[in-house]
Scaffold this active site. Structure first.
Site, PDB file in Angstrom:
ATOM      1  N   CYS A   2       0.814  -1.214   0.000  1.00 14.71           N
ATOM      2  CA  CYS A   2       0.000   0.000   0.000  1.00 14.71           C
ATOM      3  C   CYS A   2       0.849   1.267   0.000  1.00 14.71           C
ATOM      4  CB  CYS A   2      -0.885   0.038   1.229  1.00 14.71           C
ATOM      5  SG  CYS A   2      -1.938  -1.387   1.392  1.00 14.71           S
ATOM      6  N   ARG A  27       5.215  -0.314  -6.293  1.00 12.85           N
ATOM      7  CA  ARG A  27       5.187  -1.083  -5.045  1.00 12.85           C
ATOM      8  C   ARG A  27       4.181  -2.230  -5.098  1.00 12.85           C
ATOM      9  NH1 ARG A  27       7.482   1.793  -0.653  1.00 12.85           N
ATOM     10  NH2 ARG A  27       6.275   0.581   0.813  1.00 12.85           N
ATOM     11  N   TRP A  74      -3.100  -2.655  -1.463  1.00 16.59           N
ATOM     12  CA  TRP A  74      -2.758  -4.052  -1.770  1.00 16.59           C
ATOM     13  C   TRP A  74      -3.530  -4.867  -0.733  1.00 16.59           C
ATOM     14  CZ3 TRP A  74      -0.453  -8.348   0.474  1.00 16.59           C
ATOM     15  CH2 TRP A  74       0.016  -9.325  -0.413  1.00 16.59           C
ATOM     16  N   ASN A 100      -1.901   2.556   5.900  1.00 18.61           N
ATOM     17  CA  ASN A 100      -1.001   1.442   5.541  1.00 18.61           C
ATOM     18  C   ASN A 100      -0.730   0.657   6.812  1.00 18.61           C
ATOM     19  OD1 ASN A 100      -0.742   2.486   3.002  1.00 18.61           O
ATOM     20  ND2 ASN A 100       1.458   2.896   3.140  1.00 18.61           N
ATOM     21  N   GLY A 101      -0.602  -0.656   6.688  1.00 13.61           N
ATOM     22  CA  GLY A 101      -0.295  -1.468   7.870  1.00 13.61           C
ATOM     23  C   GLY A 101      -1.437  -2.417   8.164  1.00 13.61           C
ATOM     24  N   GLU A 516      16.823 -19.009  -6.985  1.00 15.22           N
ATOM     25  CA  GLU A 516      16.514 -17.640  -7.394  1.00 15.22           C
ATOM     26  C   GLU A 516      15.998 -17.613  -8.838  1.00 15.22           C
ATOM     27  OE1 GLU A 516      15.874 -15.024  -6.074  1.00 15.22           O
ATOM     28  OE2 GLU A 516      16.241 -13.401  -7.480  1.00 15.22           O
ATOM     29  N   LYS A 520      12.403 -16.081  -9.993  1.00 17.73           N
ATOM     30  CA  LYS A 520      12.256 -15.040 -11.025  1.00 17.73           C
ATOM     31  C   LYS A 520      11.242 -15.492 -12.068  1.00 17.73           C
ATOM     32  CE  LYS A 520      13.534 -12.218  -9.545  1.00 17.73           C
ATOM     33  NZ  LYS A 520      14.110 -12.182  -8.249  1.00 17.73           N
ATOM     34  N   GLU A 523       7.540 -15.636 -10.682  1.00 15.20           N
ATOM     35  CA  GLU A 523       6.903 -14.373 -10.290  1.00 15.20           C
ATOM     36  C   GLU A 523       6.582 -13.475 -11.477  1.00 15.20           C
ATOM     37  OE1 GLU A 523       9.122 -11.740  -7.668  1.00 15.20           O
ATOM     38  OE2 GLU A 523      10.994 -12.394  -8.555  1.00 15.20           O
ATOM     39  N   HIS A 539      14.778 -38.266  -5.553  1.00 13.05           N
ATOM     40  CA  HIS A 539      13.976 -38.536  -4.351  1.00 13.05           C
ATOM     41  C   HIS A 539      12.532 -38.057  -4.513  1.00 13.05           C
ATOM     42  CE1 HIS A 539      17.557 -39.914  -2.349  1.00 13.05           C
ATOM     43  NE2 HIS A 539      18.176 -38.861  -2.841  1.00 13.05           N
ATOM     44  N   LYS A 638       6.248  -4.545  -4.099  1.00  8.39           N
ATOM     45  CA  LYS A 638       7.697  -4.356  -4.036  1.00  8.39           C
ATOM     46  C   LYS A 638       8.201  -4.402  -2.603  1.00  8.39           C
ATOM     47  CE  LYS A 638      11.735  -3.543  -5.671  1.00  8.39           C
ATOM     48  NZ  LYS A 638      12.372  -4.719  -6.265  1.00  8.39           N
TER      49      LYS A 638
HETATM   50  C1  F6R Z   1      11.419 -11.212  -5.578  1.00 10.89           C
HETATM   51  C2  F6R Z   1      11.431 -10.195  -4.561  1.00 10.89           C
HETATM   52  C3  F6R Z   1      10.961 -10.562  -3.193  1.00 10.89           C
HETATM   53  C4  F6R Z   1      11.792  -9.827  -2.134  1.00 10.89           C
HETATM   54  C5  F6R Z   1      11.230 -10.107  -0.741  1.00 10.89           C
HETATM   55  C6  F6R Z   1      12.066  -9.469   0.344  1.00 10.89           C
HETATM   56  O1  F6R Z   1      11.907 -10.729  -6.786  1.00 10.89           O
HETATM   57  O2  F6R Z   1      11.766  -9.071  -4.799  1.00 10.89           O
HETATM   58  O3  F6R Z   1      11.009 -11.940  -2.992  1.00 10.89           O
HETATM   59  O4  F6R Z   1      13.106 -10.261  -2.235  1.00 10.89           O
HETATM   60  O5  F6R Z   1       9.925  -9.612  -0.651  1.00 10.89           O
HETATM   61  O6  F6R Z   1      12.132  -8.098   0.189  1.00 10.89           O
HETATM   62  P1  F6R Z   1      13.267  -7.240   0.853  1.00 10.89           P
HETATM   63  O7  F6R Z   1      14.558  -7.660   0.249  1.00 10.89           O
HETATM   64  O8  F6R Z   1      12.919  -5.825   0.520  1.00 10.89           O
HETATM   65  O9  F6R Z   1      13.233  -7.517   2.321  1.00 10.89           O
END
Ligand code: F6R
Length: 643
Positions: A2, A27, A74, A100-101, A516, A520, A523, A539, A638
């Site tokens: 948010c 975000r 959000w 927010n929160g 990772e 990627k 997502e 396994h 984000k």
């Molecule tokens: C994936 C991504 C998320 C963040 C996660 C932690 O591409 O960006 O998985 O890595 O939400 O966020 P931070 O690093 O801001 O604590």
């Protein structure tokens, strides 16, 4: 997650609010809304979906007022709908809030408020706030003390103007009401409130959720994220937990809540330099590509001034050489991509410094009872520096006596402020929701930390440190090489674009890179992907493999290369389509892989820095071929500021 914006000044508020909300789009959000006060009343417009939908519908409202608040939501409590979008209005329509929160005691408050006659129009936890403020305001402004009178007051039979006057220099009635309401809340919040009783005024308050107040030429601004103030605020005050700010068109005051009282404090201002426009994509079609391309620069910047010719120097570490030497256990806590960077660091810290190292997802760590002693180092890794679970985990670790060290991308973020020491990843603003350049900055920073621990423990000699540091710097030009030629990646992406599922495999460092890579891909392309240490295939996961099933293998030169090759062959034997990331000069891999993406030769310990780049590019290319939104994937935010 948010986002909040607010403006009071000399110009029409609506376009300023919408432009601020657009800067917060990155975000992640699913609905938006604004409330503007004009002609003695508040008009509130909310829409589900993109901000463009909100902007288009604003035309019908002719909003010219110069004071307003806005929000991107959000969804957490209640579906992403127009009714649940913020701002929320009081029963009498005279007060509007955005939040927010998470309000943890919202159920209980709602029951009490409904009992008092309040009518709710949304399923959100946030709506209780506006009703609490409404009650508090009525009790402060209209001199009513009996509960029954309050019911009357919120029933619309209130006077048109407050009957109680506020003395000059005292916080406004709205500020007092927000403070009273906040004292009943449990959870986290950044709140902005306005009332038609006090035209031109906005009050905001925070607890564990960021808020920034900005001063510009044409008025005063509020946002939950500095990005929304880019180019408009000349100086900002980052509100601290428990602070409340009251803004009008000319100035703002900051108060600290102390019991029921609000005590004025001197705001601490920071001048902003907006010479760089972070929201400019430049020559790139999306931020993700821009950010992937920035990785060589991130590596160089993160390493700048870190080696003085004979030793590593991280002056902001917050730990003396002796304290470092005493560390006998390391926990690294993080979420998502940051967690994957941490998995890489475990191998380095244990391998080089010989200190036991556990890597844990922050949301799990905080609810366990980990063994923490004064010689435990807890490392929190977070791009945004405001991830709720990571923050909660470091607070907990500090209470238990650990030294906490932060690795973050955001200067002055809560993780940076609350840690004993910090390394900044120098990635600069990351806009695409999928983290790329921050991951690289994190691995480089964690590699530095591992070397530093090894240096303090005397486990790596000066010569070894010098050699490793030189090779670390070299990864920047190797990353440039990889970025120059993306043909092999594009061909592999084309081969995978119609798949329903994919598997990423690797061993050692490659296992973390595979994790990772899978994150990627899922997502941003919504293609289901799993990552497994290659040895785990037999396994269970190998049952998934059928002809044409994509298996993406991290098969760079390493002590376990031959083992990975065997695992690739097992998948191949069952018809898998093999895409391999391999080291230049590898002549065996072509025999088993359908597509090979070669990367320059690099020491195994540093290989994740370069091996991840083809996987980032692969995910992006597949997402493009599948017609996905690269920078704003569905359902994601984000910055994850709620638990
Ligand atoms: C994936 C991504 C998320 C963040 C996660 C932690 O591409 O960006 O998985 O890595 O939400 O966020 P931070 O690093 O801001 O604590």
């Amino acid at each position: 997650m948010c986002g909040i914006v607010g403006y009071t000044g000399l110009q029409p508020a609506a376009p300023i609010l919408v432009s601020g909300l657009k800067k917060l789009e990155y975000r992640g959000y699913d609905s938006s809304g604004i409330a503007v006060e004009q002609g003695g009343s508040i008009t509130c417009v909310c829409r589900a979906g993109k901000i463009d939908a909100l902007e288009q519908s604003l035309g019908a409202f002719q909003l010219t007022g110069s004071c307003g608040i806005g929000h991107t939501r959000w969804a957490t409590h209640g579906a992403p709908s127009e009714a649940n979008a913020h701002p929320h209005m009081s029963c009498d329509g005279k007060i509007a809030i955005v939040h927010n929160g998470i309000i943890e005691n919202h159920d209980e408050l709602r029951r009490i408020l409904e009992g008092r006659g309040h009518e709710f129009t949304s399923q959100t936890d946030s709506e209780v706030i506006v009703h609490l403020i409404e009650d508090a305001y009525a009790s402060l402004a209209f001199d009513v003390s009996e509960a029954d009178d309050l019911v009357d007051a919120v029933g619309g039979r209130v006077p048109h103007q407050p009957t109680v006057e506020v003395r000059r220099g005292e916080p406004s009635l709205l500020a007092q009401a927000v403070n009273m309401a906040s004292s009943l809340l449990i959870g986290s919040w950044a709140i902005c409130a306005m009332t038609e009783f006090e035209p031109g005024k906005i009050v905001c308050a925070r607890k564990e959720s960021p808020l920034v107040v900005g001063r510009g030429v044409n008025g005063m601004y509020i946002s939950s994220d500095m990005t929304a103030l880019s180019g408009i605020a000349k100086e900002v005050c980052v509100l601290e937990d428990g602070q409340l700010a009251e803004l009008d068109e000319r100035t703002f005051d900051v108060f600290k809540a102390h019991d029921d009282e609000l005590i004025r404090v001197t705001p601490s201002m920071t001048e902003l330099d907006w010479t760089v426009d972070w929201m400019d994509r430049g020559r790139f079609s999306d931020f993700m590509m821009k950010e992937i391309s920035e990785q060589p620069r991130v590596i160089r910047d993160t390493l700048e001034d870190r080696f003085n010719g004979s030793a590593l120097t991280v002056s902001e570490l917050g730990l003396t050489h002796e304290e470092l030497n005493l560390i006998d256990r390391v926990y690294i806590i993080a979420c998502g991509t940051s967690y994957h960077a941490s998995l890489i660091a475990k191998n380095l810290i244990e391998g080089w410094a010989r200190i036991p190292c556990e890597v844990e997802v922050a949301s799990e760590f905080r609810y366990r009872d980990p063994i923490i002693t004064p010689s435990t180092l807890v490392v929190a890794v977070s791009q945004s520096g405001e991830t709720a679970d990571t923050l909660a985990a470091i607070r907990d670790a500090k209470i238990k006596g650990a030294k906490v060290f932060g690795i973050t991308n955001v200067i002055g973020s809560p993780v940076a402020r609350e840690s004993d020491g910090v390394i900044y990843t120098k990635a600069n603003k990351e806009v695409a929701v999928a983290s790329t350049k921050s991951f690289t900055g994190q691995i480089v920073s964690l590699t530095l930390l591992a070397m530093l621990l090894a240096q303090s423990k005397g486990r790596l000699s000066q010569g070894q440190i010098r050699m490793l540091f030189t090779e670390l710097v070299d990864t920047a030009s190797q990353a440039e090489e990889i970025l120059k030629d993306t043909e092999a990646v594009n061909e592999a992406a084309f081969a995978c674009k119609d798949a329903h599922s994919a598997m990423f495999i690797g061993r050692g460092m490659g296992a973390a890179v595979a994790e990772e890579g899978a994150l990627k891909l899922k997502e941003i392309s919504y293609l289901h992907a799993e990552a497994y240490p290659a040895g785990e295939m037999k396994h269970g996961p190998i049952a998934l493999i059928e002809p044409g099933f994509p298996v993406i293998a991290v098969a760079t030169e390493s002590p376990t290369y031959d083992k990975v090759l065997s695992n690739i062959q097992e998948a191949k034997a069952r018809g898998a389509k093999i895409i391999a990331v391999a080291t230049e000069g590898d002549e065996r891999i072509g025999e088993f892989a359908d597509h090979v993406i070669f990367i320059p030769k690099v020491r195994d310990a540093l290989s994740p820095i370069t091996a991840i780049i083809p996987l980032q590019l692969l995910a992006r290319e597949i997402a493009i071929l599948r017609g996905c939104n690269i920078d704003q994937p569905r359902n994601l935010a984000k910055s994850v500021t709620v638990e």
